[in-house]
Design a protein around this motif. Structure first.
Motif, mmCIF file in Angstrom:
data_model
loop_
_atom_site.group_PDB
_atom_site.id
_atom_site.type_symbol
_atom_site.label_atom_id
_atom_site.label_comp_id
_atom_site.label_asym_id
_atom_site.label_seq_id
_atom_site.Cartn_x
_atom_site.Cartn_y
_atom_site.Cartn_z
ATOM 1 N N LEU A 114 45.229 54.670 46.448
ATOM 2 C CA LEU A 114 45.120 53.220 46.673
ATOM 3 C C LEU A 114 44.127 52.926 47.802
ATOM 4 O O LEU A 114 43.328 51.984 47.720
ATOM 5 N N GLY A 115 44.159 53.745 48.839
ATOM 6 C CA GLY A 115 43.229 53.550 49.954
ATOM 7 C C GLY A 115 41.785 53.773 49.545
ATOM 8 O O GLY A 115 40.891 53.032 49.983
ATOM 9 N N ALA A 116 41.545 54.780 48.696
ATOM 10 C CA ALA A 116 40.177 55.030 48.229
ATOM 11 C C ALA A 116 39.656 53.858 47.402
ATOM 12 O O ALA A 116 38.495 53.450 47.532
ATOM 13 N N VAL A 117 40.540 53.305 46.569
ATOM 14 C CA VAL A 117 40.131 52.159 45.732
ATOM 15 C C VAL A 117 39.882 50.930 46.596
ATOM 16 O O VAL A 117 38.840 50.264 46.491
ATOM 17 N N PHE A 118 40.834 50.601 47.472
ATOM 18 C CA PHE A 118 40.696 49.428 48.340
ATOM 19 C C PHE A 118 39.476 49.592 49.261
ATOM 20 O O PHE A 118 38.723 48.638 49.476
ATOM 21 N N GLY A 119 39.309 50.793 49.795
ATOM 22 C CA GLY A 119 38.182 51.017 50.687
ATOM 23 C C GLY A 119 36.854 50.817 49.990
ATOM 24 O O GLY A 119 35.933 50.201 50.539
ATOM 25 N N SER A 120 36.749 51.328 48.759
ATOM 26 C CA SER A 120 35.502 51.187 48.005
ATOM 27 C C SER A 120 35.184 49.727 47.714
ATOM 28 O O SER A 120 34.012 49.328 47.685
ATOM 29 N N THR A 134 40.929 42.709 52.393
ATOM 30 C CA THR A 134 42.067 43.635 52.470
ATOM 31 C C THR A 134 43.392 42.883 52.349
ATOM 32 O O THR A 134 44.335 43.369 51.722
ATOM 33 N N LEU A 135 43.448 41.682 52.943
ATOM 34 C CA LEU A 135 44.663 40.870 52.827
ATOM 35 C C LEU A 135 44.894 40.446 51.377
ATOM 36 O O LEU A 135 46.026 40.504 50.872
ATOM 37 N N ALA A 223 29.902 55.634 53.002
ATOM 38 C CA ALA A 223 30.779 56.768 52.675
ATOM 39 C C ALA A 223 31.662 57.145 53.859
ATOM 40 O O ALA A 223 32.843 57.482 53.689
ATOM 41 N N LEU A 224 31.111 57.067 55.063
ATOM 42 C CA LEU A 224 31.903 57.379 56.260
ATOM 43 C C LEU A 224 33.062 56.395 56.421
ATOM 44 O O LEU A 224 34.195 56.789 56.722
ATOM 45 N N LYS A 225 32.772 55.113 56.210
ATOM 46 C CA LYS A 225 33.808 54.096 56.346
ATOM 47 C C LYS A 225 34.893 54.270 55.278
ATOM 48 O O LYS A 225 36.093 54.152 55.558
ATOM 49 N N VAL A 226 34.453 54.544 54.030
ATOM 50 C CA VAL A 226 35.438 54.750 52.958
ATOM 51 C C VAL A 226 36.301 55.970 53.271
ATOM 52 O O VAL A 226 37.527 55.968 53.061
#
Length: 330
Positions: A114-120, A134-135, A223-226
């Motif tokens: 879920l974090g990888a998807v939301f981050g992307s 994000t909210l 990529a670093l942020k994701v």
């Protein structure tokens, strides 16, 4: 070593203290002392359930601080990872019959994905736009949790069996459960600590300070942020899944936006961008919620008042201000 001793001769008291505390051996000794204190805390009169709650939320705050304090990204959606990991862990243990370690791993994996998807999706935006995305994504997860049959809506998943760790350690025994939670907390803290002090962590700090300069050096900032977002979500999921085992339940409170607000408060009170700040922040909030529970909604008023005082008087948070006074690099 001789040179170090000669140098300390011309230092002030604060500089000498900072020099001593920055020594790696002293830091390791401090961490060892911290582990011992956590291990014996139940025997010092602290209620084990309170301590386990504190450790779970401190781990949650550590994970959030990795993103806010070291990358400069304010997420208002971390309750989604905390809550969904809690639901998946509770469902896997209760319905699928998973062992507690596999249930926690399943919840953590869910938070990672879920974090990888939301981050992307969110990472390309900045400032308030990033926070709002994000909210919004977290609210979608909340409404999913309300509607999905396996979450049981407003009732949540109750009566989750604690089971036996590795098939032979009975987690229904309070102290066995406590040391399991303590091990999870140390593991999560160690991962975050190593990430912060690795070359990856140093680049993240550089991104926080000057993103354009890091880009000009050839790094893929997106990529670093994701990567940082995904790591933060994964550790958040680890905290949420563990919390489901401790309290034997997963509810809508875990995935509600107010949970994201609580972790922001913990991080700011303790000291954003400091290693130990989230632990102190979580300690303040959890203690207020537990020991002042009889005051009802006044707890919210007291918590808000403390936050206002913190913002007006010591913006670096408890640990940040102590580090400034003692001139220690936090």
């Amino acid at each position: 070593m001789t040179i170090a001793k000669e140098d300390t001769g011309n230092m002030s008291t604060g500089q000498k203290l900072s020099h001593v505390l920055s020594d790696r051996r002293v830091q390791l000794a401090g961490f060892g002392l911290g582990i011992v204190l956590i291990a014996i805390a139940p025997f010092l009169g602290f209620y084990p359930i309170y301590l386990m709650k504190l450790l779970c939320f401190a781990l949650f705050a550590f994970a959030f601080n990795l993103l806010l304090g070291f990358v400069g990204l304010l997420s208002f959606g971390h309750a989604a990872f905390f809550g969904m990991a809690s639901y998946i862990s509770a469902h896997a243990i209760k319905v699928w019959g998973f062992n507690p370690e596999l249930g926690v791993a399943a919840g953590t994996l869910m938070a990672c994905v879920l974090g990888a998807v939301f981050g992307s999706l969110a990472i390309r935006q900045r400032g308030i736009y990033f926070a709002m995305i994000t909210l919004a994504l977290a609210q979608m997860v909340y409404f999913f949790a309300v509607q999905a049959p396996f979450t049981h809506g407003e009732d949540g998943i109750q009566g989750v069996p604690r089971g036996e760790l590795f098939g032979f350690i009975d987690l229904s025994q309070t102290m066995n459960l406590y040391y399991f939670v303590m091990a999870v907390f140390i593991l999560g803290f160690f991962i975050i600590y190593r990430a912060i002090h690795s070359p990856f962590g140093q680049i993240l700090k550089a991104v926080r300070e000057n993103e354009s300069r890091v880009t000009s050096l050839g790094y893929n900032v997106t990529a670093l942020k994701v990567g940082a977002f995904t790591l933060s979500a994964t550790i958040t999921g680890l905290a949420g899944a563990t919390k489901a085992v401790v309290f034997q339940s997963a509810t809508l409170t875990d995935v509600h936006w107010s949970m994201s607000g609580e972790v922001v408060l913990m991080t700011l009170l303790g000291g954003m961008g400091t290693v130990l700040g989230p632990l102190f922040g979580a300690g303040i909030i959890v203690t207020l919620q537990d020991y002042l529970a009889g005051m009802g909604s006044w707890v919210t008023v007291i918590t808000g008042s403390i936050f206002v005082i913190c913002v007006l008087t010591f913006r670096r948070g408890v640990v940040g201000e102590l580090a400034r006074i003692l001139k220690i690099q936090s």
